[in-house]
Design an enzyme around this catalytic site. Structure first.
Site, PDB file in Angstrom:
ATOM      1  N   ARG A  40       0.820  -1.225   0.000  1.00  0.00           N
ATOM      2  CA  ARG A  40       0.000   0.000   0.000  1.00  0.00           C
ATOM      3  C   ARG A  40       0.849   1.268   0.000  1.00  0.00           C
ATOM      4  NH1 ARG A  40      -4.244  -1.978   4.668  1.00  0.00           N
ATOM      5  NH2 ARG A  40      -5.137  -3.731   3.522  1.00  0.00           N
ATOM      6  N   ARG A  44      -3.443   6.345   1.029  1.00  0.00           N
ATOM      7  CA  ARG A  44      -4.057   7.520   1.658  1.00  0.00           C
ATOM      8  C   ARG A  44      -3.133   8.298   2.585  1.00  0.00           C
ATOM      9  NH1 ARG A  44      -9.197   4.940   4.355  1.00  0.00           N
ATOM     10  NH2 ARG A  44      -7.854   3.076   4.292  1.00  0.00           N
ATOM     11  N   ARG A  53      -7.971  11.151  -5.058  1.00  0.00           N
ATOM     12  CA  ARG A  53      -9.166  10.434  -4.597  1.00  0.00           C
ATOM     13  C   ARG A  53     -10.324  11.371  -4.302  1.00  0.00           C
ATOM     14  NH1 ARG A  53     -11.946   7.714  -3.940  1.00  0.00           N
ATOM     15  NH2 ARG A  53     -12.020   6.402  -2.091  1.00  0.00           N
ATOM     16  N   ASP A  89      -6.616  -3.302  -7.297  1.00  0.00           N
ATOM     17  CA  ASP A  89      -7.244  -3.910  -6.124  1.00  0.00           C
ATOM     18  C   ASP A  89      -7.482  -5.387  -6.405  1.00  0.00           C
ATOM     19  OD1 ASP A  89      -8.683  -2.936  -3.439  1.00  0.00           O
ATOM     20  OD2 ASP A  89      -9.869  -4.555  -4.328  1.00  0.00           O
ATOM     21  N   TYR A 167     -14.172 -12.882   0.371  1.00  0.00           N
ATOM     22  CA  TYR A 167     -14.816 -11.591   0.118  1.00  0.00           C
ATOM     23  C   TYR A 167     -16.121 -11.773  -0.653  1.00  0.00           C
ATOM     24  CZ  TYR A 167     -11.370  -8.171   1.761  1.00  0.00           C
ATOM     25  OH  TYR A 167     -10.568  -7.383   2.540  1.00  0.00           O
TER      26      TYR A 167
END
Length: 371
Positions: A40, A44, A53, A89, A167
């Site tokens: 990652r 963010r 974003r 992703d 998921y």
């Protein structure tokens, strides 16, 4: 001047690679310093990422090659990292199979219609053309390879089949994955059917990423008990590794190193190191010395600083990094966090991590050479 749209399709004539540290480490070759990257690393915690974003939906960034390329390059501009990892992703595969996934602020990924029973498998599109459905990822990879200008290699990745299955059944993240585990007991045949489908798509996806310019891979695996891990995860991870490498050989494409990361699967490290992957990634909850003992000497280890260590002051952070390196050693090793970097980490802390890994490992290697 060549446009980004044109560069996306130019899958050859890439700029010469200037830094091959991570490729050498993955292949067990000598490195003068320890290579380092982080899961990652495009995320963010970077203000420039948050700016993009704020104007674009998460999956819009994933599906737009120019945006995916830009956020992939952001940490490379800031830090002396030894690899870039394409921004994407793991859930693009369920999307390609026809499932709707939305990234909900404050909650994460949410499936609007998760798999409820074995009958739900009929709703999946099991005959997809992977290259057509996920070609936007290939375009982003090719564009990024050109824009990197040979600075560092580019990592491609895919989620492990058990992780994706969980998921798809849970409908999002879950601390227990109990619904997905229920399938393993109640729908054993359907579980294997779904895992086989996912393996086939993952293999085609990873081969496509290499042809598009990815130079190394990472595949994630999920958490299960030892017996269930062997039955529903390990064998499928092995199939992925074997099939990807065989397809690349058949296509006369250079075989790239492959990394497997199975968070929490300490009990299976010796098995994970024996199924064909070049690198085994470990999380922060296992002692490096113990991991070294369990993993084959022919396999490179990646990890495993606690992501929360990046909250420490600079002196303490440096001590933590140096202690980690002392236990791993400087060869057959790629430095990373034990999981992804957290959104509220200060960027300068990652800079400290990268710099300390390089500087301290160089000192150790230089001292060893003198002796």
């Amino acid at each position: 001047m060549i446009s980004d749209q044109e560069l996306c399709k130019m899958r050859n004539h890439y700029p010469p690679l200037k830094n091959d540290l991570i490729l050498r480490a993955a292949r067990g070759q000598h490195t003068e310093v320890i290579p380092v990257w982080t899961m990652r690393q495009a995320g963010r915690y970077l203000p420039e990422f948050r700016e993009i974003r704020s104007q674009n939906d998460f999956f819009t960034v994933c599906r737009t090659p120019s945006l995916a390329c830009e956020v992939t390059l952001q940490p490379i501009r800031r830090f002396k990292l030894d690899a870039a990892i394409i921004f994407s992703d793991i859930l693009v595969i369920p999307q390609a199979l026809g499932m709707n996934v939305e990234m909900v602020p404050g909650k994460g990924p949410v499936f609007t219609n998760p798999l409820h029973s074995s009958e739900s498998l009929k709703e999946l599109d099991g005959n997809i053309n992977v290259d057509d459905k996920l070609g936007y990822v290939y375009d982003a990879i090719t564009l990024t390879r050109h824009k990197l200008e040979g600075k560092v290699p580019l990592i491609g990745f895919a989620g492990g089949p058990w992780t994706l299955m969980a998921y798809m059944i849970e409908g999002g993240g879950s601390p227990t994955m109990s619904k997905a585990k229920e399938w393993l007991f109640c729908y054993e045949e359907a579980s294997h059917q779904l895992l086989h489908l996912l393996v086939n798509v993952i293999v085609e996806f990873l081969v496509g990423q290499v042809k598009a310019g990815a130079q190394i891979f990472e595949s994630h695996a999920g958490i299960l008990g030892p017996d269930m891990f062997d039955k529903y995860s390990l064998i499928y991870l092995q199939k992925i590794c074997q099939n990807v490498k065989q397809k690349l050989i058949t296509a006369k494409v250079d075989v790239v190193p492959m990394i497997v990361f199975a968070k929490g699967a300490h009990y299976s490290l010796h098995k994970l190191s024996d199924i064909g992957y070049d690198v085994v990634g470990i999380d922060w909850t296992i002692d490096p010395a113990v991991a070294r003992n369990k993993i084959s000497s022919e396999v490179t280890i990646q990890g495993n600083l606690d992501p929360c260590a990046l909250y420490a002051n600079k002196v303490e952070l440096q001590q933590q990094i140096q202690k980690m390196i002392q236990k791993f050693g400087t060869q057959h090793y790629i430095a990373n966090l034990g999981h992804g970097i957290y959104p509220n980490v200060k960027p300068e802390q990652l800079d400290c991590f990268v710099t300390t890994v390089h500087e301290y490992s160089k000192v150790l290697n230089d001292n060893k050479a003198k002796n």
